[in-house]
Design an enzyme around this catalytic site. Structure first.
Site: not given
Ligand code: PLP
Length: 414
Positions: A132, A208, A211, A234, A372
């Site tokens: 992401h 990270d 998900q 999430k 993203c």
């Molecule tokens: N990393 C992953 C794999 C994601 O799916 C997301 C959000 O879709 C993020 C990071 C960023 O999360 P947040 O927008 O809640 O900070």
């Protein structure tokens, strides 16, 4: 209903779960809502909404600072939420949990702290081609600031990471940052294998977990991660709250990244000293209600039968792939053998945006675009995909509605 669907539905009472989420009981464009955009954000059960209202109706006060009863109640609930999260993720200690606004802020915290004191010219940071933007851009900024180099693990055609050259890629690496599960394709990565290889060369590991939290319980010790980033929204919690779970030795070693109230021990006009961890990294008034709401979400999620949940979600995934797979010209992007219930697809000659617009006409909420993850889209030579992502409350009816809507849209657009 197929035999597999029947087997999971007896174990897992989706109707009862759906009743806990009032938002699901509505019509969209004259059709029942099929919410399949869970990788973007999940819906919140009533108990989470109740926890937020209860806090603001009865206990609202700022934490840590006041001696009055409401301040004590707010502090107690806020710190209990930290205990709850520490227990949920199997942290080594509650002081390893830092509240953040979410995954993005948690990764930025580590990236900026590393840029400040850990990275220098000649060092490298390793990510993957399937991250992401939240796990790419903070490292680009950190590398720019420190003179370090950014490298990435390449992606195979099926959406798995190509780890064949991992040892070579790890030369000179100070930190490896990978997602446990891809939001764009659903691939689950072998986090422990990557962590072991990284630790063997003395590199730190960030996972990270944005998900990863929604589908199963999380175990930061099983991953042996130094840092884990996550978002409450999430995983059935509120927006604007998340956490960094970090090995205490790293938290002691790194310098704070934000200055302000709460994170200090003493302040003079000449300089300041820092509060103990985790408060050293929590400047300013935190999202108290968010932390309390997130703990309520964890409590609710823990009440589910997790083995049955896994089976249910994998059955939804299989039904989605089988149903969509029979649509002429439809191509899946990401066919890894180990996947979360996230399905990304394109239809030859049809723009994903047009497809998603028509699917929405049938009451089905899916996401379209690059998710993203622009480097991933570039890797596959496409502008974007349509993505359906499932959560515990999704039913086979939702999946059938998606398949029917996609079939109709494909007929109109092809
Ligand atoms: N990393 C992953 C794999 C994601 O799916 C997301 C959000 O879709 C993020 C990071 C960023 O999360 P947040 O927008 O809640 O900070």
């Amino acid at each position: 209903m197929s035999a597999a669907e029947a087997a999971t539905s007896t174990l897992f009472d989706v109707d009862a779960i759906r009743r806990a989420f009032p938002i699901l009981d509505q019509q969209v464009r004259g059709r029942r809502l099929a919410y399949l955009d869970n990788a973007a954000t999940t819906q919140k059960p009533q108990v989470v909404l109740d926890a937020l209202v209860r806090y603001y109706q009865h206990d609202n006060a700022n934490v840590h600072r006041g001696l009055h009863t409401l301040a004590e109640r707010a502090t107690e609930q806020y710190e209990s939420a930290r205990d709850r999260l520490a227990e949920f993720v199997n942290a080594r200690d509650r002081s390893e949990v830092i509240w953040t606004r979410g995954t993005t802020e948690a990764i930025n915290l580590v990236a900026q702290c590393f840029a400040q004191s850990e990275l220098k010219a000649g060092d490298a940071v390793l990510i993957s081609e399937l991250e992401h933007h939240s796990n790419i851009v903070p490292w680009q900024l950190a590398c720019e600031r420190s003179g370090a180099t950014l490298r990435w693990i390449p992606l195979r055609d099926d959406g798995t990471l190509d780890l064949s050259d991992l040892d070579a890629l790890l030369q000179g690496v100070r930190l490896v940052s990978v997602a446990a599960c891809s939001n764009a394709l659903g691939t689950m990565h072998p986090v422990r294998e990557i962590a072991d290889a990284a630790h063997a060369v003395g590199a730190a590991v960030l996972v990270d977990a944005a998900q990863a939290t929604v589908h199963q319980r999380m175990d930061v010790q099983a991953w042996d991660a130094d840092f884990v980033a996550m978002s409450g929204h999430k995983a059935y919690g509120p927006t604007g709250i998340g956490a960094l779970i970090a090995r205490r030795s790293w938290l002691e070693r790194l310098q704070p990244w934000h200055g302000g109230g709460e994170m200090i021990e003493t302040v003079t006009l000449e300089g300041s000293t820092w509060n103990e961890v985790p408060y050293k990294f929590e400047a300013g008034t935190p999202n108290i209600a968010g932390a309390i709401g997130m703990a309520a979400a964890l409590d609710w999620f823990d009440g589910l039968d997790h083995a049955a949940l896994l089976k249910h979600e994998q059955a939804l995934l299989a039904a989605t792939v089988a149903g969509l797979g029979s649509i002429h010209g439809l191509r899946f992007i990401g066919t890894a053998p180990v996947k979360a219930p996230i399905v990304s697809f394109v239809i030859d000659g049809v723009h994903p945006q047009d497809l998603a617009t028509l699917i929405d006409q049938s009451g089905v909420a899916v996401r379209t675009g690059h998710h993203c993850a622009m480097p991933t889209m570039t890797r596959f030579g496409i502008p974007g995909t349509v993505r359906a992502s499932m959560a515990c409350y999704n039913s086979f009816q939702d999946i059938q509605q998606l398949i029917d809507a996609t079939e109709t849209a494909a007929e109109i657009l092809s």
